[in-house]
Write a protein that holds these residues in place. Structure first.
Motif, PDB file in Angstrom:
ATOM      1  N   ASP A 165     -11.999  31.838  70.174  1.00 25.61           N
ATOM      2  CA  ASP A 165     -11.473  30.507  69.894  1.00 25.61           C
ATOM      3  C   ASP A 165     -11.761  29.580  71.070  1.00 25.61           C
ATOM      4  O   ASP A 165     -11.782  30.013  72.231  1.00 25.61           O
ATOM      5  CB  ASP A 165      -9.960  30.572  69.651  1.00 25.61           C
ATOM      6  CG  ASP A 165      -9.609  31.252  68.341  1.00 25.61           C
ATOM      7  OD1 ASP A 165     -10.210  30.880  67.319  1.00 25.61           O
ATOM      8  OD2 ASP A 165      -8.746  32.150  68.335  1.00 25.61           O
ATOM      9  N   ASP A 166     -11.937  28.295  70.772  1.00 23.03           N
ATOM     10  CA  ASP A 166     -12.143  27.301  71.813  1.00 23.03           C
ATOM     11  C   ASP A 166     -10.973  26.327  71.844  1.00 23.03           C
ATOM     12  O   ASP A 166      -9.970  26.508  71.143  1.00 23.03           O
ATOM     13  CB  ASP A 166     -13.483  26.570  71.604  1.00 23.03           C
ATOM     14  CG  ASP A 166     -13.573  25.887  70.242  1.00 23.03           C
ATOM     15  OD1 ASP A 166     -12.522  25.707  69.583  1.00 23.03           O
ATOM     16  OD2 ASP A 166     -14.705  25.520  69.841  1.00 23.03           O
ATOM     17  N   ALA A 167     -11.099  25.280  72.656  1.00 19.31           N
ATOM     18  CA  ALA A 167     -10.001  24.329  72.816  1.00 19.31           C
ATOM     19  C   ALA A 167      -9.658  23.621  71.507  1.00 19.31           C
ATOM     20  O   ALA A 167      -8.485  23.370  71.223  1.00 19.31           O
ATOM     21  CB  ALA A 167     -10.361  23.321  73.900  1.00 19.31           C
ATOM     22  N   GLN A 168     -10.674  23.306  70.715  1.00 22.21           N
ATOM     23  CA  GLN A 168     -10.412  22.645  69.444  1.00 22.21           C
ATOM     24  C   GLN A 168      -9.670  23.575  68.489  1.00 22.21           C
ATOM     25  O   GLN A 168      -8.762  23.155  67.769  1.00 22.21           O
ATOM     26  CB  GLN A 168     -11.724  22.177  68.802  1.00 22.21           C
ATOM     27  CG  GLN A 168     -11.532  21.437  67.481  1.00 22.21           C
ATOM     28  CD  GLN A 168     -10.582  20.254  67.603  1.00 22.21           C
ATOM     29  OE1 GLN A 168     -10.778  19.387  68.453  1.00 22.21           O
ATOM     30  NE2 GLN A 168      -9.551  20.196  66.773  1.00 22.21           N
ATOM     31  N   ALA A 169     -10.030  24.854  68.501  1.00 19.61           N
ATOM     32  CA  ALA A 169      -9.328  25.818  67.657  1.00 19.61           C
ATOM     33  C   ALA A 169      -7.864  25.929  68.069  1.00 19.61           C
ATOM     34  O   ALA A 169      -6.964  25.991  67.221  1.00 19.61           O
ATOM     35  CB  ALA A 169     -10.007  27.182  67.731  1.00 19.61           C
ATOM     36  N   LEU A 170      -7.617  25.931  69.376  1.00 17.23           N
ATOM     37  CA  LEU A 170      -6.238  26.000  69.850  1.00 17.23           C
ATOM     38  C   LEU A 170      -5.452  24.781  69.386  1.00 17.23           C
ATOM     39  O   LEU A 170      -4.311  24.911  68.909  1.00 17.23           O
ATOM     40  CB  LEU A 170      -6.203  26.099  71.369  1.00 17.23           C
ATOM     41  CG  LEU A 170      -4.808  26.017  72.000  1.00 17.23           C
ATOM     42  CD1 LEU A 170      -3.883  27.107  71.469  1.00 17.23           C
ATOM     43  CD2 LEU A 170      -4.895  26.077  73.526  1.00 17.23           C
ATOM     44  N   GLU A 171      -6.035  23.593  69.497  1.00 14.74           N
ATOM     45  CA  GLU A 171      -5.346  22.382  69.063  1.00 14.74           C
ATOM     46  C   GLU A 171      -5.016  22.445  67.572  1.00 14.74           C
ATOM     47  O   GLU A 171      -3.911  22.079  67.147  1.00 14.74           O
ATOM     48  CB  GLU A 171      -6.199  21.153  69.367  1.00 14.74           C
ATOM     49  CG  GLU A 171      -5.653  19.841  68.825  1.00 14.74           C
ATOM     50  CD  GLU A 171      -4.231  19.552  69.278  1.00 14.74           C
ATOM     51  OE1 GLU A 171      -3.469  18.953  68.489  1.00 14.74           O
ATOM     52  OE2 GLU A 171      -3.872  19.930  70.407  1.00 14.74           O
ATOM     53  N   THR A 172      -5.935  22.946  66.782  1.00 14.74           N
ATOM     54  CA  THR A 172      -5.695  23.065  65.343  1.00 14.74           C
ATOM     55  C   THR A 172      -4.537  24.021  65.071  1.00 14.74           C
ATOM     56  O   THR A 172      -3.664  23.748  64.222  1.00 14.74           O
ATOM     57  CB  THR A 172      -6.968  23.552  64.630  1.00 14.74           C
ATOM     58  OG1 THR A 172      -8.015  22.604  64.849  1.00 14.74           O
ATOM     59  CG2 THR A 172      -6.743  23.730  63.141  1.00 14.74           C
ATOM     60  N   LYS A 173      -4.500  25.129  65.792  1.00 17.87           N
ATOM     61  CA  LYS A 173      -3.443  26.121  65.590  1.00 17.87           C
ATOM     62  C   LYS A 173      -2.085  25.578  66.025  1.00 17.87           C
ATOM     63  O   LYS A 173      -1.063  25.773  65.339  1.00 17.87           O
ATOM     64  CB  LYS A 173      -3.794  27.406  66.356  1.00 17.87           C
ATOM     65  CG  LYS A 173      -5.007  28.146  65.801  1.00 17.87           C
ATOM     66  CD  LYS A 173      -5.490  29.227  66.756  1.00 17.87           C
ATOM     67  CE  LYS A 173      -6.843  29.797  66.345  1.00 17.87           C
ATOM     68  NZ  LYS A 173      -6.781  30.685  65.180  1.00 17.87           N
ATOM     69  N   LEU A 174      -2.044  24.883  67.153  1.00 13.45           N
ATOM     70  CA  LEU A 174      -0.788  24.303  67.605  1.00 13.45           C
ATOM     71  C   LEU A 174      -0.282  23.242  66.629  1.00 13.45           C
ATOM     72  O   LEU A 174       0.914  23.191  66.309  1.00 13.45           O
ATOM     73  CB  LEU A 174      -0.964  23.693  69.001  1.00 13.45           C
ATOM     74  CG  LEU A 174      -0.997  24.691  70.164  1.00 13.45           C
ATOM     75  CD1 LEU A 174      -1.553  24.023  71.423  1.00 13.45           C
ATOM     76  CD2 LEU A 174       0.398  25.243  70.436  1.00 13.45           C
ATOM     77  N   ALA A 175      -1.197  22.406  66.153  1.00  9.31           N
ATOM     78  CA  ALA A 175      -0.803  21.373  65.190  1.00  9.31           C
ATOM     79  C   ALA A 175      -0.292  21.997  63.902  1.00  9.31           C
ATOM     80  O   ALA A 175       0.696  21.533  63.308  1.00  9.31           O
ATOM     81  CB  ALA A 175      -1.985  20.448  64.913  1.00  9.31           C
ATOM     82  N   THR A 176      -0.938  23.075  63.470  1.00 13.05           N
ATOM     83  CA  THR A 176      -0.500  23.773  62.251  1.00 13.05           C
ATOM     84  C   THR A 176       0.889  24.357  62.436  1.00 13.05           C
ATOM     85  O   THR A 176       1.765  24.238  61.558  1.00 13.05           O
ATOM     86  CB  THR A 176      -1.504  24.883  61.899  1.00 13.05           C
ATOM     87  OG1 THR A 176      -2.775  24.303  61.619  1.00 13.05           O
ATOM     88  CG2 THR A 176      -1.035  25.687  60.695  1.00 13.05           C
TER      89      THR A 176
END
Length: 463
Positions: free
Chosen positions: A22-33
């Motif tokens: 996972d990259d930074a964008q994936a982390l942001e998506t997961k946190l937002a979810t």
């Protein structure tokens, strides 16, 4: 294209599988979810739904114990016989979290005890604390995830779990199994990364309400210092577990549990037996018996059913443990056993009376080594056992109740085992390090309490 992480066998470094990171964008998506899932109050899973999912997951896992055990042995290096125990514990852990929901409740707060509180009825309810970030360790790659994720699911917290970089496969398989059991994906997500900065971003994001961290004290205390205001946490680190062997101890009965506690999973356990203090009157015979049993331990490929001691997780950890042993030997310490079988596999070793300021006496070894020290007076052994800044579990072996209780009362430990090794644990008992060894309380019911808020409701009435 995503960066790939190569997961290798701990024993021979052979490739098991390459998985996308996972990259930074994936982390942001997961946190937002996760945050969006928490905010949708009307869509929260009800207690009966959460309990049913955990029970179905337990049944699914029970049917796949052998497959999970093989995966644990491959990626983590734990001998297959012990990996099977871990997988079966994980089944029980899921059921434990589901069963605890029957007792997970608030309480009445007494009113009417003063004129000002008259005419009111007050009680508390439990609510999920919020989004949970769970950062886990390699040494129990399935069961540690259970300890962090099952309580979050039971309480109703969306959870993002980051497994240790060398051992992500057991975590991925477990999360997939939870989804198969009916848990919506948004309630349990994974973060797969070797990037420590990205893991820190997960832990310190202000949308995270609770950090569950299992790993090194250096990293854990650093993360705690960086948490967003209001974020709670639980830290589980390691120790250098002391064992006191009183002169009355039954040598016929104690060698086996001490060896199990010291060399289980090649000593890679946060409460592994490390410092053994033996009364001078029985020290010679104790060392003879301990040495004979340690020499008989079968070391090698963790996938073989006869293996009792497998590899360390990484070559650099093997190098570190070997260097600590060499330091002690270089200062005149007697070494029994030891040696190297491969890049990651050390033969079990014993050191006799290493200096108090040697690394093996001061720090957690996390390798297949125990240190034996003699003592004349019980209080002397207790004082030395308590002298380190770490304190977790300890044990005392004695047939006399007086020395056993004196040691149990005076040892600086969160739990003292009498006539058992320091690594004993059940997943429903409290499990916590003192001082530098941790913060908060583990154990599935205890973690559920930490992952919940208690809200008080006060009803004013005219009756």
């Amino acid at each position: 294209m995503s960066e790939m992480i190569e997961v290798v066998q701990a024993y021979d470094r052979a490739l098991i599988k390459a998985i996308p990171a996972d990259d930074a964008q994936a982390l942001e998506t997961k946190l937002a979810t996760a945050a969006r899932t928490l905010s949708a109050r009307d869509a929260w899973l009800k207690p009966h739904q959460r309990g049913a999912i955990l029970q179905r997951a337990a049944s699914l896992l029970e049917g796949r114990v052998e497959a999970f055990a093989k995966l644990i042995a491959q990626e983590g290096g734990k001998p297959l016989t012990d990996a099977l125990v871990e997988a079966r514990r994980a089944v029980d852990g899921l059921r434990n979290a589901a069963d605890e929901l029957r007792n997970f409740a608030g309480r009445e707060i007494p009113m009417g005890l003063t004129p000002a509180s008259d005419g009111r009825w007050a009680f508390t309810t439990k609510e999920p604390i919020g989004v949970v970030a769970a950062i886990s360790a390699f040494n129990h790659p399935l069961n540690l995830i259970i300890h962090q994720v099952a309580p979050a699911i039971a309480v109703g917290c969306p959870v993002i779990v980051k497994p240790a970089a060398p051992t992500p496969l057991s975590c991925l398989e477990l999360v997939a199994l939870l989804h198969e059991a009916g848990l919506p994906e948004a309630w349990c997500q994974t973060l797969i990364t070797e990037d420590n900065a990205l893991a820190e971003r997960l832990a310190t994001d202000p949308r995270v309400a609770f950090l569950s961290f299992i790993g090194s004290a250096r990293v854990g205390w650093h993360l705690r210092s960086k948490l967003a205001p209001g974020t709670r946490c639980a830290l589980e680190h390691g120790g250098a577990a002391p064992v006191i062997v009183d002169r009355s101890a039954n040598l016929d009965a104690i060698i086996e549990p001490i060896v199990k506690g010291g060399y289980y999973h090649a000593g890679q356990v946060c409460v592994s037996v490390q410092r053994i203090f033996v009364h001078a009157a029985i020290k010679v015979e104790f060392v003879e018996r301990l040495s004979a049993r340690v020499a008989a331990l079968r070391v090698g490929d963790p996938l073989l059913p006869e293996t009792e001691v497998g590899p360390l997780i990484l070559p650099r950890e093997t190098d570190r443990v070997a260097s600590w042993i060499e330091e002690a030997v270089g200062r005149g310490t007697q070494l029994i056993g030891g040696g190297r079988l491969s890049r990651t596999t050390l033969k079990p070793a014993i050191l006799l009376d290493p200096p108090a300021d040697a690394k093996v006496s001061e720090f957690e070894v996390f390798g297949p080594l125990t240190c034996v020290y003699g003592f004349e007076e019980l209080d002397q052994a207790i004082d030395i056992a308590n002298a380190l800044p770490v304190a977790f579990q300890a044990s005392v072996f004695s047939r006399d109740i007086g020395p056993a209780l004196r040691a149990a009362q005076r040892l600086d430990a969160s739990a003292v085992m009498i006539n058992d090794h320091t690594a004993f644990r059940t997943d429903w008992m409290p499990f916590a390090g003192r001082r530098q060894s941790g913060y908060g309380v583990g154990g599935i019911p205890w973690t559920m309490k930490e992952m919940a808020h208690e809200k008080m409701l006060v009803l004013k009435h005219d009756g």
